[in-house]
Motif scaffolding. Structure first.
Motif, PDB file in Angstrom:
ATOM      1  N   THR A 141       0.825  -1.210   0.000  1.00 21.45           N
ATOM      2  CA  THR A 141       0.000   0.000   0.000  1.00 21.45           C
ATOM      3  C   THR A 141       0.859   1.261   0.000  1.00 21.45           C
ATOM      4  OG1 THR A 141      -0.218   0.195   2.415  1.00 21.45           O
ATOM      5  CG2 THR A 141      -1.807  -1.223   1.263  1.00 21.45           C
ATOM      6  N   ASP A 142       2.146   1.101   0.260  1.00 27.26           N
ATOM      7  CA  ASP A 142       3.102   2.216   0.281  1.00 27.26           C
ATOM      8  C   ASP A 142       4.018   2.061  -0.933  1.00 27.26           C
ATOM      9  OD1 ASP A 142       5.236   3.954   0.690  1.00 27.26           O
ATOM     10  OD2 ASP A 142       5.594   3.330   2.760  1.00 27.26           O
ATOM     11  N   ILE A 143       3.752   2.837  -1.971  1.00 30.83           N
ATOM     12  CA  ILE A 143       4.463   2.646  -3.239  1.00 30.83           C
ATOM     13  C   ILE A 143       5.969   2.851  -3.088  1.00 30.83           C
ATOM     14  CG2 ILE A 143       4.163   4.975  -4.173  1.00 30.83           C
ATOM     15  CD1 ILE A 143       3.499   3.420  -6.907  1.00 30.83           C
ATOM     16  N   GLU A 144       6.403   3.721  -2.205  1.00 33.06           N
ATOM     17  CA  GLU A 144       7.843   3.936  -2.019  1.00 33.06           C
ATOM     18  C   GLU A 144       8.493   2.715  -1.365  1.00 33.06           C
ATOM     19  OE1 GLU A 144       9.594   6.319  -3.457  1.00 33.06           O
ATOM     20  OE2 GLU A 144       7.688   7.039  -4.278  1.00 33.06           O
ATOM     21  N   SER A 145       7.820   2.114  -0.402  1.00 28.57           N
ATOM     22  CA  SER A 145       8.313   0.883   0.225  1.00 28.57           C
ATOM     23  C   SER A 145       8.400  -0.232  -0.810  1.00 28.57           C
ATOM     24  CB  SER A 145       7.379   0.470   1.368  1.00 28.57           C
ATOM     25  OG  SER A 145       7.659  -0.819   1.842  1.00 28.57           O
ATOM     26  N   LEU A 146       7.383  -0.331  -1.631  1.00 30.54           N
ATOM     27  CA  LEU A 146       7.346  -1.356  -2.672  1.00 30.54           C
ATOM     28  C   LEU A 146       8.427  -1.107  -3.716  1.00 30.54           C
ATOM     29  CD1 LEU A 146       5.900  -3.845  -3.770  1.00 30.54           C
ATOM     30  CD2 LEU A 146       4.264  -2.310  -4.870  1.00 30.54           C
ATOM     31  N   LYS A 147       8.609   0.128  -4.095  1.00 25.76           N
ATOM     32  CA  LYS A 147       9.647   0.479  -5.069  1.00 25.76           C
ATOM     33  C   LYS A 147      11.030   0.085  -4.549  1.00 25.76           C
ATOM     34  CE  LYS A 147       9.212   4.402  -7.174  1.00 25.76           C
ATOM     35  NZ  LYS A 147       9.209   5.850  -7.501  1.00 25.76           N
ATOM     36  N   ALA A 148      11.294   0.365  -3.275  1.00 28.77           N
ATOM     37  CA  ALA A 148      12.585   0.001  -2.676  1.00 28.77           C
ATOM     38  C   ALA A 148      12.779  -1.507  -2.676  1.00 28.77           C
ATOM     39  CB  ALA A 148      12.677   0.555  -1.255  1.00 28.77           C
TER      40      ALA A 148
END
Length: 173
Positions: free
Chosen positions: A30-37
């Motif tokens: 749900t957190d695109i930045e966490s997923l991107k990392a």
């Protein structure tokens, strides 16, 4: 978000011994930045199996905004984030684990019904844009599925004529 449990880790070892590279990477979809990392740590993604989901049941007149959003974020927004971050990759597969609840509905699960309908439509959207995708609409899975985590949920579904799939029958074909 939670990482693999002990049973899943044993399966990973089995696949790794067969030459399949599996990485267990934790991220909040749900957190695109966490997923991107998390995805940046993976080279050459072959495909995606998206199986995130939670249940937070309430009758329509009693459901809160928080309950609705919690389910939508995990299942629908998370899937959209994965789509956004992999749409330029050449994937062999993009499989969304949805539920028949999105097609037939399920009393007390308006949020879950809507989230699963979104997954079906995301697969159609991807296919319309020349990106292979499949949404699999499972029914209730006995003893291991989300419905099994609340004692009366499977009983309530059975009263509506929705019987559970036995785990061993999932791969019987």
């Amino acid at each position: 978000r939670n990482g693999a449990n002990a049973e899943t880790k044993l399966l990973y070892e089995k696949y790794k011994s067969a030459g399949i590279n599996i990485k267990d990477i934790q991220a909040d979809v749900t957190d695109i930045e966490s997923l991107k990392a998390a995805l940046s740590a993976v080279l050459n993604i072959a495909g995606v199996f998206y199986a995130a989901g939670i249940l937070d049941d309430a009758t329509f007149e009693n459901i809160t905004r928080e309950q609705f959003e919690r389910v939508i974020k995990t299942k629908a927004i998370g899937a959209w984030n994965v789509h956004l971050l992999t749409q330029n990759d050449v994937l062999d597969f993009f499989v969304l684990y949805a539920s028949a609840a999105g097609i037939v509905g399920s009393a007390g699960q308006a949020n879950y019904n809507a989230a699963n309908t979104f997954l079906d439509n995301l697969a159609q959207y991807k296919n319309a844009n020349n990106q292979n995708a499949l949404s699999v609409d499972f029914g209730t899975i006995a003893s291991i599925g989300l419905a099994a985590r609340q004692e009366n949920r499977a009983d309530r579904l059975a009263e509506q004529g929705v019987t559970a799939i036995l785990p061993n029958d999932l791969f019987a074909y």
